[in-house]
Structure formats: structure tokens, C-alpha cells
Design an enzyme around this catalytic site. Structure first.
Site, mmCIF file in Angstrom:
data_model
loop_
_atom_site.group_PDB
_atom_site.id
_atom_site.type_symbol
_atom_site.label_atom_id
_atom_site.label_comp_id
_atom_site.label_asym_id
_atom_site.label_seq_id
_atom_site.Cartn_x
_atom_site.Cartn_y
_atom_site.Cartn_z
ATOM 1 N N ASP A 168 -0.054 5.476 0.476
ATOM 2 C CA ASP A 168 -1.189 6.304 0.892
ATOM 3 C C ASP A 168 -0.937 7.801 0.848
ATOM 4 O O ASP A 168 0.108 8.280 1.291
ATOM 5 C CB ASP A 168 -1.550 6.020 2.365
ATOM 6 C CG ASP A 168 -2.133 4.655 2.588
ATOM 7 O OD1 ASP A 168 -2.992 4.245 1.809
ATOM 8 O OD2 ASP A 168 -1.720 3.997 3.557
ATOM 9 N N GLU A 175 0.837 -1.208 0.000
ATOM 10 C CA GLU A 175 0.000 0.000 0.000
ATOM 11 C C GLU A 175 0.864 1.248 0.000
ATOM 12 O O GLU A 175 1.923 1.290 0.617
ATOM 13 C CB GLU A 175 -0.914 -0.005 1.235
ATOM 14 C CG GLU A 175 -2.001 1.052 1.219
ATOM 15 C CD GLU A 175 -3.039 0.822 2.310
ATOM 16 O OE1 GLU A 175 -3.411 1.813 2.971
ATOM 17 O OE2 GLU A 175 -3.451 -0.336 2.507
ATOM 18 N N GLU A 223 4.451 6.189 8.752
ATOM 19 C CA GLU A 223 3.679 7.408 8.588
ATOM 20 C C GLU A 223 4.544 8.660 8.703
ATOM 21 O O GLU A 223 5.468 8.725 9.502
ATOM 22 C CB GLU A 223 2.576 7.520 9.653
ATOM 23 C CG GLU A 223 1.696 6.301 9.811
ATOM 24 C CD GLU A 223 2.098 5.480 11.012
ATOM 25 O OE1 GLU A 223 3.284 5.090 11.075
ATOM 26 O OE2 GLU A 223 1.240 5.241 11.879
ATOM 27 N N GLU A 240 -3.550 10.242 2.834
ATOM 28 C CA GLU A 240 -4.769 10.288 3.627
ATOM 29 C C GLU A 240 -4.945 11.700 4.164
ATOM 30 O O GLU A 240 -4.108 12.185 4.926
ATOM 31 C CB GLU A 240 -4.711 9.274 4.772
ATOM 32 C CG GLU A 240 -4.763 7.829 4.281
ATOM 33 C CD GLU A 240 -4.677 6.833 5.415
ATOM 34 O OE1 GLU A 240 -5.496 5.905 5.450
ATOM 35 O OE2 GLU A 240 -3.772 6.974 6.263
#
Length: 353
Positions: free
Chosen positions: A122, A120, A151, A124
Site C-alpha cells: 500500500d 497487499e 504500517e 495510502e
């Protein structure tokens, strides 16, 4: 220039910082004319609805789509194919006013095919209280390594609800670059020590809007308030540039996609010039407020892809948060698909404060 200056002053920048912002923005815009010549495709040519069909509204010209979140369901779409590497991009405008608890996601994944070993990448976008800015995070997973989240969290230098801005993910065999407009904000370079943590299997492009009340804003303190529904995220000028492939085919995707991989590597957006690195450093110094690479409580030894910057390290505590300002809350991962089941009346009324 006038619009940029008004934007900067609106976000609290003084004259010197505004000038620095404009200088870098102008530098990157001049150096990256290729971003203005991307090949876009109509929605029906490359995408299909994912969920919340009634809340997915195609534009009259077929080149864009609006995703809505209401008290019954969110919505989303998915690329018609999976891609072994690619450049995924869209012009996006986020919902305005009160958006606490909302998550708008633009990401690649193969979780539907490889449930226990998915990859994945991302973007977000995390909503906020009215009058407070959207924040966002990027993340990377490979081979189901969700217990080793990567993150980073940031603020933006503009209001993403006022006009469209381009968000892009470049994913190749050797590196991944996240872009906002022409500015690279994050680069992850694959190395041997990463092993399977670097995404390697074919992925689809997903775009969703959903209720993330339990974590998106201040760690779940502020919920979605459906008094302000529907919440609308808009997408247009969609780009899918990659090698479509079947993830379970016996033929090696590396053999099938060699020509397309070479094409991606040769494109302007794949080349990290000195000016781009300068712009990325500028962005990260001013707008990144959490990075897992500096979270020594979580990772006493930084993960192998982390490039530790002395200047950046001095700005962060051992929690990976800024020494002054910013915020970060540890949150569980949630599925970006939302149920069609209506929210109970009690839950709805409690959110209508």
C-alpha cells in the site's frame, strides 16, 4: 532549484535544512536517470474501471485519468491483469484545499481472489484540514496477515497538490521498495523468518479515492466535507512492468515468470546503491513519524524483517511515535471500495460546517 527552495521554505525549512534537502535531491536525480526513461502505457491498454464509473474521467490523450469523490460515490480503477511481481508506478497529483477524511490509495492486492489469505502492498494518502499537509502511510501484508500490520507513516517534503510526483512500488521475490520520485523511502527484504507474511501470490494494481471519514484524519475526528466536492485525484504516465499471470493456473508462476523476474532484478530501480541508501536514511530521519518496528507495545519483539537503526530508535517512543511531534492513531482496516449509495442528507448536512 528555485522551485525546490520555495517549496522547502513554504514547509518551514530553514536555510541549512533546505540546502541539505536540495543536496540529496540533486544527488539522487543525477544518479537515477533511468526513472526518466520508464515505459508508460495508455489507460485502456492496462486498466479497467473498478467502481464509480461516472467519476472516472479519462484524459483526452488516453494516457491519464482523474478520479473523483462526491457525496454519491468515490471511484477507482484496476489493472486488467494480475502480476507475479512487478514495478507499478504513476505520476499522481492529490486533491487540494480541505481534504479531511479522504483516502487516495495506490496499492497492489489479490483480495478479490484470495479473500482470507490475501497479499497487499500500500501507498495510502490521508487528507487533512485546509492549510495542513497531506500525510501518507505504506503497508505490507502477506497471506492474510492483517493482524500483523506493518504500517509506517510519513510527511512529505513538498506539496503533493501543486504538481505531479511519481510514486512507485517495486515488488520482487526477494524485496519490496517504495519510491517517491527517485527517492526510496522504504525497503522490506524477505527473509525465511517472515514465512507467508511476505507477499507471494499474483496481485492486481488498484487506485482509488474514497470516504475514510471514520479514521483517515486525526483518528476520525475530522470528516469529509462535501461542500468542497468533487475531490479530484489525477494520475498519468502509468507504468505496469511485470509478469501477467493467472493466479489459479496449474503451471508454476515461478517457471512462467523467471525471465521477467530476472529483468526486474536487473533494472536500475531494483538496485539499492550507496547513494540511494543515503537518500532513504535522510528521508526516514526527517519525515517518518511512526514505524511499527519501534512500536514495542504492539510488538515487544520486532517482526523479523525489521532492521533496527540505533539512530532511528532513539527518536521514537515505545509506541512507535516520535518523541517530539508527529501523530499516530490506531485504526481499523477498511475496504477501499465505496458504495454507490448516496450519503444521507443528515450526514451530508452535518459535514457541511
Amino acid at each position: 532549484m528555485d522551485d525546490l527552495l520555495r517549496c522547502c521554505y513554504g514547509f518551514g525549512f530553514g536555510a541549512s535544512k533546505t540546502f541539505a534537502l536540495f543536496s540529496v535531491f540533486l544527488l539522487i536525480s543525477i544518479a537515477n536517470a533511468a526513472f526518466n526513461n520508464l515505459t508508460t502505457i495508455p489507460f485502456n491498454q492496462g486498466y479497467t474501471p473498478l467502481f464509480g464509473d461516472g467519476n472516472l474521467v479519462r484524459s483526452p490523450n488516453g494516457k491519464g485519468v482523474r478520479l473523483l469523490l462526491d457525496r454519491f460515490t468515490g471511484s477507482g480503477f484496476i489493472s486488467s491483469n494480475l502480476y507475479k511481481h512487478g514495478f507499478f508506478s504513476a505520476n499522481i497529483k492529490l486533491p487540494s484545499d480541505y481534504t479531511a477524511g479522504i483516502c487516495v490509495a495506490f496499492y497492489t492486492s489479490n483480495g478479490d481472489v484470495f479473500e482470507k489469505s490475501h497479499d497487499e502492498l500500500d501507498f495510502e494518502f490521508l487528507g487533512n484540514l485546509e492549510g495542513k499537509p497531506w500525510r501518507f502511510q505504506t503497508n505490507l501484508y502477506g497471506n492474510g496477515s492483517t493482524n500483523r500490520g506493518r504500517e509506517e507513516r510519513y510527511r512529505l517534503w513538498f506539496d503533493p497538490t501543486k504538481e505531479f510526483h511519481r510514486y512507485s512500488i517495486l515488488w520482487t521475490a526477494n524485496k519490496t521498495i517504495f519510491y517517491i520520485d527517485e527517492v526510496p523511502i522504504r525497503e522490506v527484504v524477505k527473509n525465511d523468518a517472515m514465512g507467508g507474511d511476505y507477499p507471494s501470490k499474483p496481485m492486481s494494481l488498484y487506485t482509488t479515492i474514497w470516504d475514510a471519514s471514520n479514521w483517515a484524519t486525526s483518528g476520525g475526528r475530522y470528516k469529509v466535507n462535501y461542500k468542497y466536492a468533487p475531490f479530484v485525484a489525477e494520475f498519468k504516465d502509468l507504468v505496469l512492468e511485470g509478469c501477467p499471470t493467472d493466479p489459479i493456473e496449474q503451471v508454476s508462476a515461478a517457471d512462467v515468470c523467471a525471465e521477467k523476474d530476472a529483468y526486474l532484478d536487473s533494472q536500475d530501480y531494483a538496485i539499492m546503491t550507496r547513494k540511494r541508501r543515503q537518500a532513504m536514511r535522510w528521508f526516514r530521519q526527517r519525515f517518518m513519524y511512526y514505524s511499527y518496528c519501534y512500536d514495542t507495545l504492539r510488538y515487544p519483539v520486532p517482526p523479523p524483517e525489521c532492521v533496527i537503526s540505533r539512530d532511528e530508535k532513539q527518536r521514537f517512543k515505545d509506541t512507535g511515535r516520535l518523541r517530539f511531534g508527529g501523530s499516530h492513531h490506531k485504526q481499523p482496516r477498511q475496504s477501499k471500495r465505496r458504495s454507490r449509495i448516496p450519503i444521507s442528507s443528515s450526514a451530508a448536512s452535518s459535514s457541511n460546517r
